[in-house]
Design an enzyme around this catalytic site. Sequence first.
Site, PDB file in Angstrom:
ATOM      1  N   SER A 147       0.848  -1.186   0.000  1.00 46.21           N
ATOM      2  CA  SER A 147       0.000   0.000   0.000  1.00 46.21           C
ATOM      3  C   SER A 147       0.891   1.246   0.000  1.00 46.21           C
ATOM      4  O   SER A 147       1.661   1.434  -0.933  1.00 46.21           O
ATOM      5  CB  SER A 147      -0.962  -0.043   1.192  1.00 46.21           C
ATOM      6  OG  SER A 147      -2.012   0.875   1.035  1.00 46.21           O
ATOM      7  N   HIS A 183      -7.412  -5.452  -1.784  1.00 45.19           N
ATOM      8  CA  HIS A 183      -6.245  -4.670  -1.348  1.00 45.19           C
ATOM      9  C   HIS A 183      -5.394  -5.450  -0.347  1.00 45.19           C
ATOM     10  O   HIS A 183      -4.183  -5.354  -0.339  1.00 45.19           O
ATOM     11  CB  HIS A 183      -6.700  -3.342  -0.736  1.00 45.19           C
ATOM     12  CG  HIS A 183      -5.580  -2.380  -0.496  1.00 45.19           C
ATOM     13  ND1 HIS A 183      -4.706  -1.983  -1.491  1.00 45.19           N
ATOM     14  CD2 HIS A 183      -5.169  -1.736   0.625  1.00 45.19           C
ATOM     15  CE1 HIS A 183      -3.826  -1.133  -0.998  1.00 45.19           C
ATOM     16  NE2 HIS A 183      -4.088  -0.973   0.278  1.00 45.19           N
ATOM     17  N   ASP A 216      -8.660  -5.320  -6.337  1.00 47.32           N
ATOM     18  CA  ASP A 216      -8.477  -4.228  -5.370  1.00 47.32           C
ATOM     19  C   ASP A 216      -9.441  -3.080  -5.685  1.00 47.32           C
ATOM     20  O   ASP A 216      -9.348  -2.459  -6.738  1.00 47.32           O
ATOM     21  CB  ASP A 216      -7.021  -3.750  -5.439  1.00 47.32           C
ATOM     22  CG  ASP A 216      -6.634  -2.875  -4.250  1.00 47.32           C
ATOM     23  OD1 ASP A 216      -7.526  -2.237  -3.666  1.00 47.32           O
ATOM     24  OD2 ASP A 216      -5.430  -2.827  -3.918  1.00 47.32           O
TER      25      ASP A 216
END
Length: 862
Positions: A729, A839, A807
């Site tokens: 991320s 994600h 995602d």
Amino acid sequence: MCSGVSPVEQVAAGDMDDTAARFCVQKHSWDGLRSIIHGSRKSSGLIVSKAPHDFQFVQKPDESGPHSHRLYYLGMPYGSRENSLLYSEIPKKVRKEALLLLSWKQMLDHFQATPHHGVYSREEELLRERKRLGVFGITSYDFHSESGLFLFQASNSLFHCRDGGKNGFMVSPMKPLEIKTQCSGPRMDPKICPADPAFFSFINNSDLWVANIETGEERRLTFCHQGSAGVLDNPKSAGVATFVIQEEFDRFTGCWWCPTASWEGSEGLKTLRILYEEVDESEVEVIHVPSPALEERKTDSYRYPRTGSKNPKIALKLAELQTDHQGKIVSSCEKELVQPFSSLFPKVEYIARAGWTRDGKYAWAMFLDRPQQRLQLVLLPPALFIPAVESEAQRQAAARAVPKNVQPFVIYEEVTNVWINVHDIFHPFPQAEGQQDFCFLRANECKTGFCHLYRVTVELKTKDYDWTEPLSPTEDEFKCPIKEEVALTSGEWEVLSRHGSKIWVNEQTKLVYFQGTKDTPLEHHLYVVSYESAGEIVRLTTLGFSHSCSMSQSFDMFVSHYSSVSTPPCVHVYKLSGPDDDPLHKQPRFWASMMEAANCPPDYVPPEIFHFHTRADVQLYGMIYKPHTLQPGRKHPTVLFVYGGPQVQLVNNSFKGIKYLRLNTLASLGYAVVVIDGRGSCQRGLHFEGALKNQMGQVEIEDQVEGLQYVAEKYGFIDLSRVAIHGWSYGGFLSLMGLIHKPQVFKVAIAGAPVTVWMAYDTGYTERYMDVPENNQQGYEAGSVALHVEKLPNEPNRLLILHGFLDENVHFFHTNFLVSQLIRAGKPYQLQIYPNERHSIRCRESGEHYEVTLLHFLQEHL
């Protein structure tokens, strides 16, 4: 003056002179690495996070009985793979010399809460993503203490059961009762009506409903959903928190029951109220993300406001229902503010939080402007809402009936030039009858740059308004004068307020219990201070550990879930004892254990925490996992594990052997692993976190490189010519930034689910930290890695990108665009796609594959 090239870069630029000093990681086959991962996962299963959570203390009224409280919670019993509702009995007396281990007792009899084959509805699956839920079973419950009613979602349905209340406490597990429905689709966000627990609310197909548990009657209260399944045809919702509100503001609900009821008319009808948010996303862009049903070539459509684009239109409304003596719903009514929400509050972009005062006299809300630099705390009297009608004449008549002195009250305002971190800490006290003063406790980070508690008294001054005339409110139109604001805490430390942190207020003893970092930014502790005569702050938890606590409703006990880097989690119950005339200094006494620390796996070596000062004289904290095969004089390949973004602290004195077990696995194979919380991470104050303002990706790598230099000098076993940077991320974004700006420092980068172009990320997050694109074009360009691929190295095997294809947070578009730019620039890269992951990697097989891929890439190319 510092030279342009740091010592790290000077050493890393050329190969080490003495290759004999290099430690070489033993190479394993793919199957060999799988076996290593299997082994580490097996041993981690012994300490996996099965700790109880979501506690509710209930005092037992039986004075002659052996137990003082029944403690309810969610937990995973031994041998089970899913969360369930459990309870423990807390004895009135314990033997000091003996460790009392409370037994976990099942509330529910042979109940499977996880849907068949673990298949959740789309709404439930997305909520699990937003809440970062990894466990199965019952993941939340609502509880009404007076009636003993429990309400929860399970197996794609709703269930309830009762324990305590007028029916007494059960002694053996019970069968929960399913609540049948005529609705199609899941019933989300179920909530018991606090004023009448026969009723509960839920969301179905983006509309607000109520139902009677006892009679089964259901009533739809709002009519936003048009019946079509498509996102394009259904831009409106009632009582639902949108994606951005859930993901970026941690608000997962959009409706709030009034805690009191009112009785009206000669028939004595009872009126119940629900405040709710109505959202219109018709001007929000629709994006298409691959569906989990890939073989059907389907896509899922989402409303996703990209930075600089239009956000949803929002409004607060009231749903009222009247019930008779039999609990039958006689009527329901939808109410709106006497003037349009956008007219009364023209600068409000987000409703960050909402609720009711305990006496039901006011609904309250926290309003935030689009730059997220001004927050207003507003009271809304129910009389300010009028029935939603079609005709203008009816609307005018209803507006005329609103008393002129009924108005909103802006009771508090927070303003900053950085950004506002939204939180839950707000405790309004009951307003005395006939009084204009209104008193509350509030945490504020903007005043000093550190989050602290304040006791505030305002005067609810009214003006006369003709609500039939359009109002153009001034900047301070409804602002109330502050009569008194007393700081209850102060200093360069934080009262914990984000991520669901709470305070507990004892209005009898005038004490407030809170969690904070007063003793060290690396540990969370429970403290107490008087809110009447602010002064001494007393710590109730033990130093040397980081604690997460829950107080009992009677303030005589608390539970602490605590750990340290070297001690796996324990859960202990403590009793506060001491003279009643000095409640501030009551001492916590260990009472009983709910969970003792498990033994660590034999190969687990906890990380060592260190701190250092940067060249800019900023103190930073880090931790290092030393290679298990450490030999004097040998230099080890090093992995810099990074997150580096706001809202997160990686380095603290809590156990890392569950979530970050792979870092220990790396160390067991001979890698050194370094983790550094640089400027931009949380728990160090607003200005420390605010170093990223308008320049994400431009300051973080310098801190990481200085930390590498420090550990290389301090420990002597870091091979600065073999450093990998890896994160997920924001950490994936920084891994790419590291390879772009410091290719002479980082030999390889492994980037998971990275944001590669900030223009494609959402409004709530991106604009908070980077402003809107037109105000910060330079920052957006400098921070978008996909626009700087020409700076990436030309050698193959230095860049690995990983991303979940489904995602819906950092869309696969980011990796797609990056790869397109890499190809255009003729740059080498490797790409690993996880077709069925979002994600976060959820599937066990995908998680194993990711870890093996990471180890294999490192052993081959670092």
